[in-house]
Design a protein around this motif. Structure first.
Motif, PDB file in Angstrom:
ATOM      1  N   ARG A 228       0.809  -1.219   0.000  1.00  0.00           N
ATOM      2  CA  ARG A 228       0.000   0.000   0.000  1.00  0.00           C
ATOM      3  C   ARG A 228       0.843   1.271   0.000  1.00  0.00           C
ATOM      4  NH1 ARG A 228      -3.460  -1.098   5.114  1.00  0.00           N
ATOM      5  NH2 ARG A 228      -3.817   1.162   4.937  1.00  0.00           N
ATOM      6  N   ALA A 229       2.101   1.159   0.445  1.00  0.00           N
ATOM      7  CA  ALA A 229       2.987   2.333   0.484  1.00  0.00           C
ATOM      8  C   ALA A 229       3.495   2.657  -0.917  1.00  0.00           C
ATOM      9  CB  ALA A 229       4.152   2.074   1.426  1.00  0.00           C
ATOM     10  N   HIS A 230       3.918   3.884  -1.092  1.00  0.00           N
ATOM     11  CA  HIS A 230       4.477   4.316  -2.387  1.00  0.00           C
ATOM     12  C   HIS A 230       5.993   4.126  -2.449  1.00  0.00           C
ATOM     13  CE1 HIS A 230       0.573   6.476  -2.362  1.00  0.00           C
ATOM     14  NE2 HIS A 230       0.622   6.250  -3.667  1.00  0.00           N
ATOM     15  N   LEU A 231       6.667   4.406  -1.333  1.00  0.00           N
ATOM     16  CA  LEU A 231       8.127   4.313  -1.293  1.00  0.00           C
ATOM     17  C   LEU A 231       8.560   3.740   0.045  1.00  0.00           C
ATOM     18  CD1 LEU A 231       9.075   7.844  -2.716  1.00  0.00           C
ATOM     19  CD2 LEU A 231       9.304   5.663  -3.939  1.00  0.00           C
ATOM     20  N   THR A 232       9.633   2.969   0.035  1.00  0.00           N
ATOM     21  CA  THR A 232      10.242   2.520   1.283  1.00  0.00           C
ATOM     22  C   THR A 232      11.540   3.296   1.505  1.00  0.00           C
ATOM     23  OG1 THR A 232      11.001   0.606   2.548  1.00  0.00           O
ATOM     24  CG2 THR A 232      11.517   0.592   0.208  1.00  0.00           C
ATOM     25  N   LEU A 233      11.774   3.692   2.737  1.00  0.00           N
ATOM     26  CA  LEU A 233      12.973   4.457   3.098  1.00  0.00           C
ATOM     27  C   LEU A 233      13.957   3.535   3.793  1.00  0.00           C
ATOM     28  CD1 LEU A 233      11.231   7.671   4.531  1.00  0.00           C
ATOM     29  CD2 LEU A 233      11.978   7.222   2.178  1.00  0.00           C
ATOM     30  N   VAL A 234      15.204   3.538   3.294  1.00  0.00           N
ATOM     31  CA  VAL A 234      16.225   2.628   3.834  1.00  0.00           C
ATOM     32  C   VAL A 234      17.501   3.428   4.099  1.00  0.00           C
ATOM     33  CG1 VAL A 234      17.187   0.315   3.584  1.00  0.00           C
ATOM     34  CG2 VAL A 234      15.250   0.983   2.169  1.00  0.00           C
ATOM     35  N   PRO A 235      17.577   4.109   5.241  1.00  0.00           N
ATOM     36  CA  PRO A 235      18.717   4.991   5.511  1.00  0.00           C
ATOM     37  C   PRO A 235      19.778   4.383   6.425  1.00  0.00           C
ATOM     38  CG  PRO A 235      16.898   5.555   6.957  1.00  0.00           C
ATOM     39  CD  PRO A 235      16.477   4.310   6.201  1.00  0.00           C
ATOM     40  N   GLY A 236      20.016   3.078   6.334  1.00  0.00           N
ATOM     41  CA  GLY A 236      20.939   2.420   7.246  1.00  0.00           C
ATOM     42  C   GLY A 236      22.382   2.874   7.106  1.00  0.00           C
TER      43      GLY A 236
END
Length: 370
Positions: free
Chosen positions: A254-262
């Motif tokens: 359902r989300a548009h973008l996933t954020l992966v700031p590791g």
């Protein structure tokens, strides 16, 4: 063929994650192929000391620190019984380089992880880690990404294999439609090395221009209270906590973008899980994520919250570019099959065993000639 795998955690451990899923899937593949597989790991509250799961025998001894001693002693005592010992290195290994037939499995080097986790006290493990890793350099190694293979080559490793992650078959569920308003999601343990605070920082910048945007935080961890306090001054931030697999994939879809700031990743299974649901990634340009995100095709690699917010806004505003990235993400994720990883892993294990068999046969011939 008897194989011993040494790892500090397993899939039943409440603190286990993607690394433990990866290891169990590969162990299961060996067991299915007829290997006798023992997985030696730490005990945890509610866990049994011994059980068999998917054909893999689990032995649990000690805690997450003392398990390294227990594991080494078990491996040494039974060193002639096991055809191969696989030492999974997570900040600290099981010293299997001292055993006659061993290899190292390493997801990533910790590097600056230590400072994120321990502050100035991280200086000691930061300096010691390269020494411990180099002790394995004459052993075959396996990792998940080109980034970590490059690190290992820099430490003097010559025989390094890559076996990437896979995805388990998904339940046959109707595709969840994307949310009507712009939706960003963070999936991972809420700990400093995953930099969840940067996900909130990116969202804050996005929301300045798209006031109806929302952020979903999926996961639990030691940073949760601090993150909730920071997010309290923002609108539309929802902490979902731990969710089961079905709910996780529904939210990702359902989300548009996933954020992966590791800080860095072994590979980034959460990137592939999101891609499977047609959700591209905005991730930091670090080890592991450089391998799992195809920059400009299945996501965007950025440096910091400002650039991350700009990339997210571009995609959310450019429907054609976004739709193309959604389809590319789905196609990319379909290439990550555990059946393929299982075949690759068996080939690595068979090759390593053949190497040791040949070396021992050569030693025996030389001894006879003498």
């Amino acid at each position: 063929m008897r194989v011993l795998v040494l790892n500090r955690r397993d899939i039943a451990n409440p603190f286990g994650g993607g690394a433990e899923v990866y290891t169990h899937e590969l162990c299961k593949a060996l067991a299915t192929a007829g290997y006798d597989v023992t997985y030696f790991t730490s005990r945890f509250r509610g866990g049994v000391s011994e059980e068999r799961v998917d054909g893999v025998r689990y032995l649990r001894r000690g805690n997450e620190l003392t398990v390294h001693l227990h594991g080494f002693l078990h491996a040494w005592k039974h060193r002639r019984a096991y055809t191969l010992v696989i030492d999974e290195y997570n900040g600290l290994g099981f010293f299997a380089f001292m055993l006659p037939r061993s290899m190292i499995l390493i997801h990533q080097l910790y590097g600056r992880f230590w400072f994120r986790e321990l502050g100035v006290l991280g200086a000691l493990p930061y300096l010691v880690e390269p020494l411990l890793v180099r002790a394995y350099r004459k052993r075959p190694a396996m990792t998940l990404s080109e980034s970590t293979r490059g690190d290992l080559k820099g430490f003097g490793f010559r025989d390094v294999h890559i076996v990437m992650v896979g995805l388990a078959p998904r339940p046959d569920l109707p595709a969840a439609p994307k949310e009507e308003r712009p939706t960003l999601v963070f999936l991972g343990r809420l700990r400093s090395t995953k930099r969840p605070e940067d996900a909130i920082a990116i969202f804050e910048r996005v929301q300045r221009e798209l006031p109806d945007a929302q952020l979903w935080m999926i996961g639990r961890g030691p940073e949760e209270a601090k993150l909730r306090k920071r997010a309290a001054r923002l609108q539309n931030v929802v902490f979902h906590g731990w969710v089961d697999e079905e709910r996780k994939f529904e939210l990702l879809a359902r989300a548009h973008l996933t954020l992966v700031p590791g800080v860095r990743e072994g590979f980034g299974i959460n990137v592939i899980e999101a891609a499977h649901e047609g959700t591209p990634a905005v991730g930091y340009r670090v080890h592991g994520l450089r391998d799992s995100i195809r920059d400009g095709t299945t996501g965007v690699l950025v440096d910091g919250p400002d650039e991350g917010a700009r990339a997210a806004l571009r995609l959310l505003r450019d429907r054609a570019a976004y739709d193309a990235m959604v389809e590319a993400s789905r196609a990319y994720a379909r290439t990550f099959r555990w059946s393929e990883r299982a075949r690759e892993f068996r080939e690595v294990v068979e090759g390593v065993i053949a190497h040791y068999d040949a070396r021992e046969a050569g030693s025996a011939r030389r001894a006879i000639r003498k």
